[in-house]
Design a protein around this motif. Structure first.
Motif, PDB file in Angstrom:
ATOM      1  N   PRO A   1       0.968  -1.203   0.038  1.00  0.00           N
ATOM      2  CA  PRO A   1      -0.075   0.195   0.005  1.00  0.00           C
ATOM      3  C   PRO A   1       0.698   1.340  -0.003  1.00  0.00           C
ATOM      4  O   PRO A   1       0.371   2.205  -0.367  1.00  0.00           O
TER       5      PRO A   1
ATOM      6  N   VAL B   1       6.750   0.494  -1.304  1.00  0.00           N
ATOM      7  CA  VAL B   1       8.277   0.131  -0.891  1.00  0.00           C
ATOM      8  C   VAL B   1       9.004  -0.452  -1.959  1.00  0.00           C
ATOM      9  O   VAL B   1      10.095  -0.026  -2.001  1.00  0.00           O
TER      10      VAL B   1
ATOM     11  N   CYS C   1       2.682  -4.300   7.134  1.00  0.00           N
ATOM     12  CA  CYS C   1       1.009  -4.971   7.005  1.00  0.00           C
ATOM     13  C   CYS C   1       1.238  -6.257   6.460  1.00  0.00           C
ATOM     14  O   CYS C   1       0.455  -6.961   6.851  1.00  0.00           O
TER      15      CYS C   1
ATOM     16  N   CYS D   1       2.878  -8.193   1.411  1.00  0.00           N
ATOM     17  CA  CYS D   1       3.666  -8.707   0.624  1.00  0.00           C
ATOM     18  C   CYS D   1       4.139 -10.146   0.886  1.00  0.00           C
ATOM     19  O   CYS D   1       4.142 -11.220  -0.139  1.00  0.00           O
TER      20      CYS D   1
HETATM   21  S1  SF4 Z   1       4.768  -5.311   4.817  1.00  0.00           S
HETATM   22 FE1  SF4 Z   1       5.521  -5.338   2.499  1.00  0.00          FE
HETATM   23  S2  SF4 Z   1       3.369  -4.951   1.829  1.00  0.00           S
HETATM   24 FE2  SF4 Z   1       3.253  -4.264   3.753  1.00  0.00          FE
HETATM   25  S3  SF4 Z   1       3.947  -2.242   4.089  1.00  0.00           S
HETATM   26 FE3  SF4 Z   1       5.676  -3.460   3.952  1.00  0.00          FE
HETATM   27  S4  SF4 Z   1       6.794  -3.641   2.255  1.00  0.00           S
HETATM   28 FE4  SF4 Z   1       4.617  -2.957   1.907  1.00  0.00          FE
END
Ligand code: SF4
Length: 114
Positions: free
Chosen positions: A67, A70, A97, A100
Motif C-alpha cells: 500500500p 516500498v 502490514c 507482500c
Molecule cells: S509489509 Fe510489505 S506490503 Fe506491507 S508495507 Fe511493508 S513492504 Fe509494503
C-alpha cells in the motif's frame, strides 16, 4: 523452499545497495554465496523487508500488494529464477502490514519488525 526465517542470525552481511532513503543490507550464508548483480548468487536483500533474491521469480504480487510502494523492479541479469527482482527501495517506509509476505507465490518475502 522459502526464505530462511533465521537469516538475521545465521547469514553474514555481505554488501549494501543504495536505497532511496537509506542503504539496503544484503545478506548471504557466507561470502562465497554472494557474487552480486549480474550473477546467480544474490542472497537475501533487506532487513525489515527481506526478499530472497535467489528465490524471487518476479511474479510482482508484492509490488501490487504494497500500500505504500516500498518496492520497485531492479534488473538482475543471469539470475536463474528471473531477470528482475522486487527491490525494497523504500524499505524505511514499510508499515509492517505483511501483505507482500502473504502473496508471494514462492515465499521469498519475510517481514521482521525492529
Ligand atoms: S509489509 Fe510489505 S506490503 Fe506491507 S508495507 Fe511493508 S513492504 Fe509494503
Amino acid at each position: 523452499m522459502a526464505i530462511d526465517e533465521d537469516y538475521h542470525a545465521t547469514f553474514e552481511k555481505v554488501d549494501t545497495y543504495e536505497g532511496e532513503n537509506q542503504p539496503i543490507q544484503i545478506w548471504a550464508k557466507d561470502q562465497g554465496s554472494y557474487e552480486g548483480i549480474g550473477s546467480d548468487k544474490l542472497g537475501i536483500w533487506g532487513t525489515v523487508v527481506g526478499v530472497d533474491f535467489d528465490l524471487c521469480v518476479a511474479d510482482g504480487a508484492c509490488i501490487d500488494a504494497c500500500p505504500v510502494e516500498v518496492f520497485e523492479w531492479i534488473d538482475t541479469p543471469n539470475s536463474s529464477e528471473s531477470d528482475k527482482k522486487a527491490i525494497m527501495i523504500r524499505e524505511d517506509e514499510c508499515i509492517i502490514c505483511r501483505a507482500c509476505e502473504s502473496v508471494c507465490p514462492v515465499e521469498a518475502v519475510l517481514i521482521t519488525e525492529d
